[in-house]
Each structure stands twice: as structure tokens, then as C-alpha cells.
Design an enzyme around this catalytic site. Structure first.
Site, mmCIF file in Angstrom:
data_model
loop_
_atom_site.group_PDB
_atom_site.id
_atom_site.type_symbol
_atom_site.label_atom_id
_atom_site.label_comp_id
_atom_site.label_asym_id
_atom_site.label_seq_id
_atom_site.Cartn_x
_atom_site.Cartn_y
_atom_site.Cartn_z
ATOM 1 N N ASP A 234 18.699 20.075 -66.220
ATOM 2 C CA ASP A 234 17.380 19.627 -65.772
ATOM 3 C C ASP A 234 17.427 18.786 -64.494
ATOM 4 O OD1 ASP A 234 18.775 17.721 -67.585
ATOM 5 O OD2 ASP A 234 17.148 16.385 -66.973
ATOM 6 N N THR B 283 25.383 10.649 -67.160
ATOM 7 C CA THR B 283 24.542 11.051 -66.026
ATOM 8 C C THR B 283 23.904 9.774 -65.470
ATOM 9 O OG1 THR B 283 24.048 13.256 -66.816
ATOM 10 C CG2 THR B 283 22.325 12.201 -65.510
HETATM 11 N N1 ASP Z 1 20.633 16.042 -68.216
HETATM 12 C C1 ASP Z 1 21.997 16.356 -67.856
HETATM 13 C C2 ASP Z 1 22.182 17.861 -67.894
HETATM 14 O O1 ASP Z 1 21.704 18.486 -68.819
HETATM 15 C C3 ASP Z 1 23.012 15.712 -68.719
HETATM 16 C C4 ASP Z 1 22.746 14.267 -69.129
HETATM 17 O O2 ASP Z 1 21.784 13.682 -68.707
HETATM 18 O O3 ASP Z 1 23.550 13.710 -69.895
HETATM 19 O O4 ASP Z 1 22.861 18.383 -67.058
#
Ligand code: ASP
Length: 294
Positions: A192, A161
Site C-alpha cells: 500500500d 515500515t
Molecule cells: N504496509 C507495508 C506493506 O504492506 C508494510 C508495513 O507497513 O509493515 O508493504
């Protein structure tokens, strides 16, 4: 006369168990340079955050934009958000398909509408109306059998991400993030990243925060806003970040990492995962990019 603030930008390329590759490290350094160039020319923190994230989305090296994960039905659905700490304006898209730059769509929601969050195919149509670049990967839809999917499903943190926070010369801070979600997820799952206060928050009275990690835990503790609240009460960025990540681990068994910057230029990169691909730059020497932060 008020002294102008020294521009500063931080970016991340996800937190998890995998160490970043050389190519990812170079790309993060490029994203820092692109964002800092905007700030150097007196551009707004919001613009700097958008341009850094766009570069990462286009690279195909991260779980965002071109490189986004697929949900269990074989389809890429992406989430992004961005927030301006000067006036608390925020924009976000969730579960959007077929565009290269979800962060640009999120910024258009902020700029062109009175809303905060658009979702699904309608968010895609909105983005295309403003000519956000389309992107179609060859994706085969997988037939849905929920019994099989629910058995197969093991929620694991995604990798790669992307996100950024920035401080501009006027003293304004901004935060943003863009993702293809986690490694294994049901169709329609939203994490999130597009939820203001959870994955992203920015307020010139406290801090700008961009999160990465398993979204379900981050949502339950509304981490981005909680970190900002602590800074507003006088806690420093690193202490506030560590306190919230400790709560994440002990209360909901989560794992994550985050970028924090305050309007006075204090900042922190903190994670409770083995690695976090991230860096910062204030325009002197070279950008600092590392896989492990305090
Ligand atoms: N926070 C992101 C989600 O849950 C994934 C990540 O940050 O790796 O969609």
C-alpha cells in the site's frame, strides 16, 4: 491578520506484534526533532515529512532504506510515497533497488515530473540522475522456483515500515511513508505504501494520513483516502481512524496502524496490532514516543 498554525509532527516505525527497542524509540524521537526543526524554521510540512523519514531510512533500525526487508529472491525492493495537502501533488516509487532514500526519490517524482508513480529499475535510474544516495547491501539473489515459493509463502505483516505526517505554520499538511514491504513476499510484490489513497493521503480540506500494516488489506479498503473523506464530513481523527481499522479487521481480516493529522492540529495515532512504534511532537517539553496507542 491570520494566526499562524502551531507546527506539529507525528512519525511511526511500523505496527505489529513486536515491541520497539530502546534504540528504535530514541531514533523516532530524533526523527520528530529533525522534522519539527524544519517546521520551526517555517519550512513546509512536505520538507519536514521528508527529513524525518530520511533519518529513519538511514538508521538501519527499521524496515526501510538501509534496513529494508528482502523479497523471496533475496533482493531488497523498496516503496515510498509523499503527498502535499495544499495542492494534492503526490510522488511515489515502487520496487526500487539500490538507493538509501526512497522517500527522496518519491519527492523528486512530485517536484520534477508530471507523474505520480515510477517503478522498478527505471525509478532507480531516475533517483540516481538526481543524485539520491546509492546503497548497495551484499545481497545474494536466490534462484526462483515458484512452486516452492508459493508453498513457503505466508503473508505476514512487516515490522518497521516508517512514515510521518506534519502540519506547518501556513496550515498545510503533508504525509509520507517508506518501506521494504512485508516479512514474506514474492519478488515484485508492491504494498500500500506507494499507492496514493491507500498507504498515504493528504488534503488540506480534510487530513493527512500515513498507514502501516499488511498492505494487501489496506489497499482493498483504500484506507488513507477513506479516513480523509470521513474527516471532510466532520468526523474527528480518532473516530475516523478507528472506524476504518474496524472495517479492515471485520471485512478483510487485516491489521494495521495509522497516523492522522487535520489542518486544525487535531491528531490521532491508532492501531489494531498489539504494538505501534510511534510518536508526536509540537515543540514543547519532549517528543512523546510509545509502543501502544489508543
Ligand atoms: N504496509 C507495508 C506493506 O504492506 C508494510 C508495513 O507497513 O509493515 O508493504
Amino acid at each position: 491578520m491570520k494566526r499562524p498554525f502551531s507546527p506539529l509532527i507525528l512519525v511511526h516505525g511500523g505496527a505489529g506484534k513486536r515491541r520497539m527497542t530502546r534504540m528504535q524509540a530514541d531514533c523516532l524521537a530524533e526523527a520528530l526533532a529533525a522534522g519539527h526543526e524544519v517546521l520551526r524554521r517555517d519550512g513546509a510540512a512536505l520538507m519536514a515529512v521528508e527529513s524525518s523519514i530520511q533519518l529513519l531510512e538511514a538508521s538501519g533500525l527499521f524496515n526501510a532504506g538501509r534496513g529494508a526487508n528482502r523479497q523471496l529472491d533475496g533482493v531488497q525492493r523498496m516503496d515510498a510515497s509523499i503527498m502535499d495537502g495544499a495542492d494534492l501533488r503526490a510522488g511515489a516509487v515502487a520496487s526500487v533497488e539500490g538507493i538509501l532514500h526512497p522517500i527522496a526519490a518519491a519527492k523528486l517524482v512530485l517536484e520534477k515530473t508530471d507523474h505520480v508513480l515510477l517503478v522498478g529499475p527505471s525509478a532507480g535510474r531516475f533517483a540516481r540522475h538526481f543524485n539520491v544516495l546509492r546503497y548497495r547491501s551484499s545481497q545474494k539473489r536466490v534462484r526462483m522456483d515458484y512452486t516452492a515459493l508459493l508453498n513457503r509463502r505466508r503473508t505476514r505483516s512487516g515490522h518497521g515500515t516508517v512514515g510521518a505526517v506534519a502540519l506547518d505554520r501556513s496550515g498545510t499538511i503533508s504525509a509520507g511513508a517508506s518501506t521494504g514491504g512485508i516479512d514474506t513476499m514474492l519478488p515484485g510484490r508492491v504494498g500500500d505504501t506507494p499507492l496514493i489513497g491507500c498507504g498515504v493521503y493528504a488534503d488540506n480540506r480534510s487530513a493527512a494520513v500515513s498507514m502501516t500494516g499488511l498492505g494487501e488489506g489496506i489497499i482493498r479498503l483504500a484506507i488513507a483516502k477513506s479516513v480523509c473523506d470521513r474527516l471532510r464530513m466532520g468526523t474527528g481523527p480518532e473516530k475516523a481512524a478507528k472506524a476504518l481499522l474496524h472495517e479492515l479487521v471485520t471485512r478483510v481480516g487485516g491489521r494495521a496502524g495509522m497516523l492522522v493529522v487535520s489542518p486544525s492540529g487535531q491528531f490521532a495515532l491508532v492501531h489494531v496490532t498489539p504494538y505501534m512504534a510511534a510518536g508526536w511532537w509540537n515543540g514543547t517539553n519532549r517528543p512523546t514516543v510509545k509502543a501502544v496507542w489508543p
